[in-house]
Design a protein around this motif. Sequence first.
Motif, mmCIF file in Angstrom:
data_model
loop_
_atom_site.group_PDB
_atom_site.id
_atom_site.type_symbol
_atom_site.label_atom_id
_atom_site.label_comp_id
_atom_site.label_asym_id
_atom_site.label_seq_id
_atom_site.Cartn_x
_atom_site.Cartn_y
_atom_site.Cartn_z
ATOM 1 N N SER A 15 0.838 -1.196 0.000
ATOM 2 C CA SER A 15 0.000 0.000 0.000
ATOM 3 C C SER A 15 0.876 1.251 0.000
ATOM 4 C CB SER A 15 -0.905 0.031 1.235
ATOM 5 O OG SER A 15 -1.775 -1.064 1.232
ATOM 6 N N GLU A 16 0.379 2.290 -0.657
ATOM 7 C CA GLU A 16 1.119 3.545 -0.709
ATOM 8 C C GLU A 16 0.638 4.524 0.354
ATOM 9 O OE1 GLU A 16 1.971 5.604 -4.772
ATOM 10 O OE2 GLU A 16 0.209 4.303 -4.919
ATOM 11 N N ILE A 17 1.514 5.371 0.816
ATOM 12 C CA ILE A 17 1.115 6.495 1.673
ATOM 13 C C ILE A 17 1.459 7.770 0.911
ATOM 14 C CG2 ILE A 17 1.562 7.682 3.857
ATOM 15 C CD1 ILE A 17 2.099 4.954 5.109
ATOM 16 N N VAL A 18 0.433 8.562 0.612
ATOM 17 C CA VAL A 18 0.641 9.748 -0.219
ATOM 18 C C VAL A 18 0.006 10.975 0.438
ATOM 19 C CG1 VAL A 18 0.658 8.374 -2.343
ATOM 20 C CG2 VAL A 18 -1.472 9.400 -1.562
ATOM 21 N N THR A 19 0.410 12.142 -0.022
ATOM 22 C CA THR A 19 -0.131 13.386 0.526
ATOM 23 C C THR A 19 -1.360 13.820 -0.287
ATOM 24 O OG1 THR A 19 2.097 13.978 1.196
ATOM 25 C CG2 THR A 19 0.481 15.764 1.146
ATOM 26 N N ALA A 20 -2.351 14.339 0.419
ATOM 27 C CA ALA A 20 -3.580 14.812 -0.240
ATOM 28 C C ALA A 20 -3.253 15.929 -1.222
ATOM 29 C CB ALA A 20 -4.572 15.296 0.815
ATOM 30 N N LEU A 21 -4.088 16.093 -2.229
ATOM 31 C CA LEU A 21 -3.812 17.063 -3.289
ATOM 32 C C LEU A 21 -4.753 18.262 -3.299
ATOM 33 C CD1 LEU A 21 -3.223 14.646 -6.321
ATOM 34 C CD2 LEU A 21 -1.495 15.909 -5.017
ATOM 35 N N LEU A 22 -5.973 18.091 -2.801
ATOM 36 C CA LEU A 22 -6.988 19.133 -3.013
ATOM 37 C C LEU A 22 -7.031 20.203 -1.934
ATOM 38 C CD1 LEU A 22 -10.022 16.958 -4.245
ATOM 39 C CD2 LEU A 22 -8.304 18.114 -5.628
ATOM 40 N N GLY A 23 -6.295 19.969 -0.839
ATOM 41 C CA GLY A 23 -6.305 20.954 0.246
ATOM 42 C C GLY A 23 -7.712 21.248 0.707
ATOM 43 N N ASN A 24 -8.021 22.532 0.895
ATOM 44 C CA ASN A 24 -9.325 22.919 1.430
ATOM 45 C C ASN A 24 -10.485 22.716 0.455
ATOM 46 O OD1 ASN A 24 -8.306 23.645 3.891
ATOM 47 N ND2 ASN A 24 -7.861 25.751 3.238
ATOM 48 N N ASP A 25 -10.171 22.373 -0.801
ATOM 49 C CA ASP A 25 -11.258 22.157 -1.774
ATOM 50 C C ASP A 25 -11.811 20.735 -1.730
ATOM 51 O OD1 ASP A 25 -11.114 24.724 -2.606
ATOM 52 O OD2 ASP A 25 -10.056 24.309 -4.480
ATOM 53 N N ALA A 26 -11.177 19.841 -0.961
ATOM 54 C CA ALA A 26 -11.619 18.443 -0.952
ATOM 55 C C ALA A 26 -13.095 18.337 -0.590
ATOM 56 C CB ALA A 26 -10.765 17.621 0.013
ATOM 57 N N GLY A 27 -13.531 19.165 0.363
ATOM 58 C CA GLY A 27 -14.916 19.102 0.841
ATOM 59 C C GLY A 27 -15.940 19.452 -0.227
ATOM 60 N N ILE A 28 -15.677 20.496 -1.008
ATOM 61 C CA ILE A 28 -16.672 20.855 -2.030
ATOM 62 C C ILE A 28 -16.671 19.833 -3.162
ATOM 63 C CG2 ILE A 28 -16.854 23.312 -1.456
ATOM 64 C CD1 ILE A 28 -14.982 23.945 -3.786
ATOM 65 N N TYR A 29 -15.496 19.295 -3.488
ATOM 66 C CA TYR A 29 -15.453 18.229 -4.510
ATOM 67 C C TYR A 29 -16.277 17.026 -4.048
ATOM 68 C CZ TYR A 29 -12.042 20.083 -7.851
ATOM 69 O OH TYR A 29 -11.430 20.810 -8.832
ATOM 70 N N GLY A 30 -16.030 16.598 -2.808
ATOM 71 C CA GLY A 30 -16.738 15.421 -2.306
ATOM 72 C C GLY A 30 -18.237 15.650 -2.223
ATOM 73 N N ALA A 31 -18.620 16.863 -1.797
ATOM 74 C CA ALA A 31 -20.051 17.188 -1.683
ATOM 75 C C ALA A 31 -20.713 17.131 -3.069
ATOM 76 C CB ALA A 31 -20.226 18.568 -1.053
ATOM 77 N N ALA A 32 -20.003 17.627 -4.071
ATOM 78 C CA ALA A 32 -20.543 17.577 -5.430
ATOM 79 C C ALA A 32 -20.656 16.134 -5.911
ATOM 80 C CB ALA A 32 -19.643 18.377 -6.378
ATOM 81 N N LYS A 33 -19.655 15.336 -5.585
ATOM 82 C CA LYS A 33 -19.642 13.938 -6.039
ATOM 83 C C LYS A 33 -20.871 13.181 -5.532
ATOM 84 C CE LYS A 33 -18.095 9.943 -7.528
ATOM 85 N NZ LYS A 33 -18.537 9.548 -8.867
ATOM 86 N N MET A 34 -21.328 13.556 -4.319
ATOM 87 C CA MET A 34 -22.488 12.864 -3.750
ATOM 88 C C MET A 34 -23.717 12.969 -4.645
ATOM 89 S SD MET A 34 -22.516 13.290 0.374
ATOM 90 C CE MET A 34 -22.433 15.075 0.457
ATOM 91 N N VAL A 35 -23.863 14.100 -5.341
ATOM 92 C CA VAL A 35 -25.055 14.267 -6.182
ATOM 93 C C VAL A 35 -24.776 14.003 -7.661
ATOM 94 C CG1 VAL A 35 -26.243 15.816 -4.604
ATOM 95 C CG2 VAL A 35 -24.683 16.780 -6.308
ATOM 96 N N LEU A 36 -23.525 13.726 -7.989
ATOM 97 C CA LEU A 36 -23.205 13.422 -9.397
ATOM 98 C C LEU A 36 -23.323 11.939 -9.692
ATOM 99 C CD1 LEU A 36 -20.252 15.831 -10.188
ATOM 100 C CD2 LEU A 36 -22.469 15.756 -11.338
ATOM 101 N N ASP A 37 -23.500 11.120 -8.665
ATOM 102 C CA ASP A 37 -23.583 9.666 -8.891
ATOM 103 C C ASP A 37 -24.919 9.245 -9.486
ATOM 104 O OD1 ASP A 37 -21.090 8.813 -8.215
ATOM 105 O OD2 ASP A 37 -21.526 8.760 -6.070
#
Lengths: 317, 317
Positions: free
Chosen positions: B295-317
Amino acid sequence: MAKEKCCFGVDVGGTTVKIGCFDKEGHLISKWEIPTRKESQGKYILPDVAESLKERMEMDGIELENVQGIGIGVPGPVLANGTVERCVNLGWGHTDMKGILRQYFPGVDIEAGNDANVAALGEVWRGAGRGKKNAVMVTLGTGVGGGVGIAVQIVSGVHGMGGEIGHIHIRDEDQDTCNCGGHGCLEQTASATGLVREAKRLLQAAPEKTSSMLEYGEKLEAKDIVACAVQGDELALKAIDTMSFYLGRALASIAMVVDPEVFIIGGGVSRAGKFLNDKIEKYYYEYAPLTGSKSEIVTALLGNDAGIYGAAKMVLD
Amino acid sequence: MAKEKCCFGVDVGGTTVKIGCFDKEGHLISKWEIPTRKESQGKYILPDVAESLKERMEMDGIELENVQGIGIGVPGPVLANGTVERCVNLGWGHTDMKGILRQYFPGVDIEAGNDANVAALGEVWRGAGRGKKNAVMVTLGTGVGGGVGIAVQIVSGVHGMGGEIGHIHIRDEDQDTCNCGGHGCLEQTASATGLVREAKRLLQAAPEKTSSMLEYGEKLEAKDIVACAVQGDELALKAIDTMSFYLGRALASIAMVVDPEVFIIGGGVSRAGKFLNDKIEKYYYEYAPLTGSKSEIVTALLGNDAGIYGAAKMVLD
């Protein structure tokens, strides 16, 4: 029955292969066993399974087109494509289970999974987890197996290691090497084997103590320890308390990852039932204040049939 | 743009609400913030969000029928039906987020989730977990948040406690009470707050030692400790080593439950990048011999935008 769809669930163990025939609603119609031939790197195992299935189909007048699928569980990590890299318990190296079985049953859906995961799927589907959204199965046997079921789907993970909860590191002072290469793993303490080891340690450390466990001598088994504990034997109770402490803690960690509705305790030691579950629960509550009072700890219901149920479920979806 | 479908991702924090507008392929078109009004038990928060969305729709000529959905993340446990029982960070008691927002946006799909889980979904979908089948996100901030993503679905659990990995019990000798009611929780040691606490403890225990951390006095922050450690400061390195030890161990436990393809480290402390990841990995390997090297351990990329991306993903499915 010849016209009705059916499916087969196959649970390959180190000694016997259990096979069940299910109707398309998932009711068990018949079950039987064949020996697991491990000689010659286990090369006869899958052909033996295929032959046994074909015999049964002939006996019951089942045509190939009526077989909805064949699900199979094996004691090793199974990748998503239905292959294993290595399965020491069966003597296998790289084995393409789906590919081999397809030669015997062309056009039939074949699904393969790890035996503990498959048994968990069975319990979640038709056993103690029936109707639950989310369940974690813990099998206390020679080792500690597990399975994480979310909405009747098993989380087998990317390397087939999902639900390998027996190898959660839980006990620093335990320096014996586990068969995973680590130490202080849950299964070194909380399996049937671990319970016996703990009891023997306690007996050795307190030679002046009387204990009803001494009557069993070297042949002491986990079920004897449970029986002695139920009768109030102090050292047996202590051994079970230690097991429950580490198990309860591990369940608390697992709850903070997947938050199941129910933990299902299976395997031989689970026959202790509520006596054991209450002790596990006490420590689980202590270490999982966020969900402790909300999740249930229950005993598995399907016993040795969990594997064939789960294997069938894989092809009934 | 008026004719194209779009959706909104809303990330409600304790101080500000971040909002993003995404096209139907999930590309971020615009983002903005509004303050989180916590007065009067937070009763203005959702109406403020609704008003801000309506303003934006008017500005950009977006009709209600063009809004595919609105996803919202909040800092508390969210049940599957989109309600929270209690959200102390916003002052809310029982709140039916979906029901309230539906009054403003009739017919629009509304989905709600826990902020850490939603941010994890964002990172898994568009950030460091992109293209991975299975990922666990670990957010090292004031506490330790988490999210378990399996095939871009978040495991939120039955009581909304899935991914609450900050409350895995990991450190026996730590007797301070955690805000969950337990003690020895991962976030007491491995969060930004925990790292500062550890460093201050070490400084106090070794008053004769010189340490570049002393320059920061009482205002010492996690990022200062990382900076000192990178410069070779012995006590700062020791504090980070302790954090990495417990974090690596917790990841090893998590791997034995869900076996992810990748662990994504986010939050302020994660800016230490490879310097920190390598230390975590060392202990992760040690305690997860079955998957450690895989398994890899990596650093997150989206910073403070992760939340809005994830929130959008919930309704894009």
